[in-house]
Design an enzyme around this catalytic site. Structure first.
Site, PDB file in Angstrom:
ATOM      1  N   ASP A 139       0.822  -1.217   0.000  1.00 11.05           N
ATOM      2  CA  ASP A 139       0.000   0.000   0.000  1.00 11.05           C
ATOM      3  C   ASP A 139       0.852   1.261   0.000  1.00 11.05           C
ATOM      4  OD1 ASP A 139       0.958  -0.347   2.580  1.00 11.05           O
ATOM      5  OD2 ASP A 139      -0.993  -0.755   3.459  1.00 11.05           O
ATOM      6  N   GLU A 168      -9.671  -1.746   5.377  1.00 13.23           N
ATOM      7  CA  GLU A 168     -10.321  -1.499   6.671  1.00 13.23           C
ATOM      8  C   GLU A 168     -11.543  -2.413   6.829  1.00 13.23           C
ATOM      9  OE1 GLU A 168      -8.537   0.207   8.551  1.00 13.23           O
ATOM     10  OE2 GLU A 168      -8.096   2.244   7.875  1.00 13.23           O
ATOM     11  N   ASN A 207      -7.584  -2.736  14.209  1.00  5.12           N
ATOM     12  CA  ASN A 207      -8.956  -3.043  13.787  1.00  5.12           C
ATOM     13  C   ASN A 207      -9.026  -4.240  12.838  1.00  5.12           C
ATOM     14  OD1 ASN A 207      -7.899  -2.012  11.450  1.00  5.12           O
ATOM     15  ND2 ASN A 207      -9.296  -0.270  11.273  1.00  5.12           N
ATOM     16  N   HIS A 251      -7.224  -4.597  10.039  1.00  6.66           N
ATOM     17  CA  HIS A 251      -6.929  -4.353   8.619  1.00  6.66           C
ATOM     18  C   HIS A 251      -5.651  -5.064   8.205  1.00  6.66           C
ATOM     19  CE1 HIS A 251      -4.612  -0.281   9.351  1.00  6.66           C
ATOM     20  NE2 HIS A 251      -3.781  -1.286   9.420  1.00  6.66           N
TER      21      HIS A 251
END
Ligand code: PGA
Length: 239
Positions: free
Chosen positions: A66, A141, A134, A136
């Site tokens: 990313d 996400e 979380n 990810h």
């Protein structure tokens, strides 16, 4: 899933051995790299092994997960800069064969071309992943479709807060990123997920032992045939 647990100091060296084995049997392997604090120890170990002549990336190729939207590769918080600084400039990889999604060309054709470039190499042999608090993976996400390919995403507040430490203020943390999709990640032949520290213990429990759900993106890894999860004792403490 194979779970490997050791001390924070030892776990990076164990993960590095996986790269030694792979590159000895397949010198032209296609490697999927990740950024963040978690892989820093692994990258330092790969640099050491390369200096010692025990591993070579001369014929390897890489694709990163990313990149932040709006940052070019010379920006010190860009993931291109991170990879050059912590790994690529310190090992014998050909920089022209290293790929990081563009944070500037963010149209869907460019995203699609990133997936196509991966496919045209024959696919990623070993994809490294960290995990967000979380759940990810990459910047996928919670709620990202499991079928997603490389695409632009809006970062959640919790991710921007978690990454705020690298920027002068929260306002400077980019709001969007380009990330490999979950399908892109799942297409890798083998995957290493690394997590360190108590703060990751709860999400590691959900990832490894919880329901497979798009609300916990990393939980999809339960369905991949070849995943190794490298944890320190703290990250493994709720398993
Ligand atoms: P970290 O980030 O390695 O800095 O904890 C992991 C991630 O957000 O994927």
């Amino acid at each position: 899933m194979k779970i490997i647990v050791d001390t924070t100091e030892a776990i990076s060296a164990l993960a590095a051995k996986r790269y030694v084995r792979l590159l000895r049997s397949r010198p032209n392997a296609v490697l999927g790299f990740a950024t963040g604090s978690t892989p820093l120890g692994l990258y330092a170990e790969l640099v050491r092994l390369c200096d010692a002549g025990e591993i070579s990336f001369r014929d390897a190729m890489s694709f990163n997960l990313d990149e932040y939207v709006g940052l070019d590769g010379s920006h010190e918080q860009s993931y291109r800069w991170f990879m050059d600084h912590y790994l690529f400039e310190k090992i014998d990889i050909d920089r022209a064969r290293t790929h990081v999604p563009s944070g500037l060309d963010t149209d869907s054709a460019t995203a699609e071309a990133y997936d196509q470039a991966i496919i045209s190499t024959g696919g990623i042999d070993l994809q490294l992943l960290g995990i967000g608090n979380n759940g990810h993976i990459g910047f996928n996400e919670p709620g990202t479709p499991f079928g997603s390919r490389t695409h632009m995403v809006e970062l959640t507040d919790s991710t921007r807060q978690a990454n705020r430490r690298f920027f002068k203020s929260l306002d400077e943390v980019p709001t969007h990123a380009v990330t490999m999709g979950i399908r892109t990640v799942m297409n890798a032949r083998s995957i290493i997920l690394m997590a360190l520290g108590t703060a990751k213990a709860d999400i590691i429990r959900k990832t490894v032992q919880g329901e497979v759900t798009e609300e916990v993106p990393a939980s999809i890894l339960q369905l991949h045939p070849s995943v190794e999860v490298y944890l320190d004792y703290q990250a493994a403490s709720l398993l």
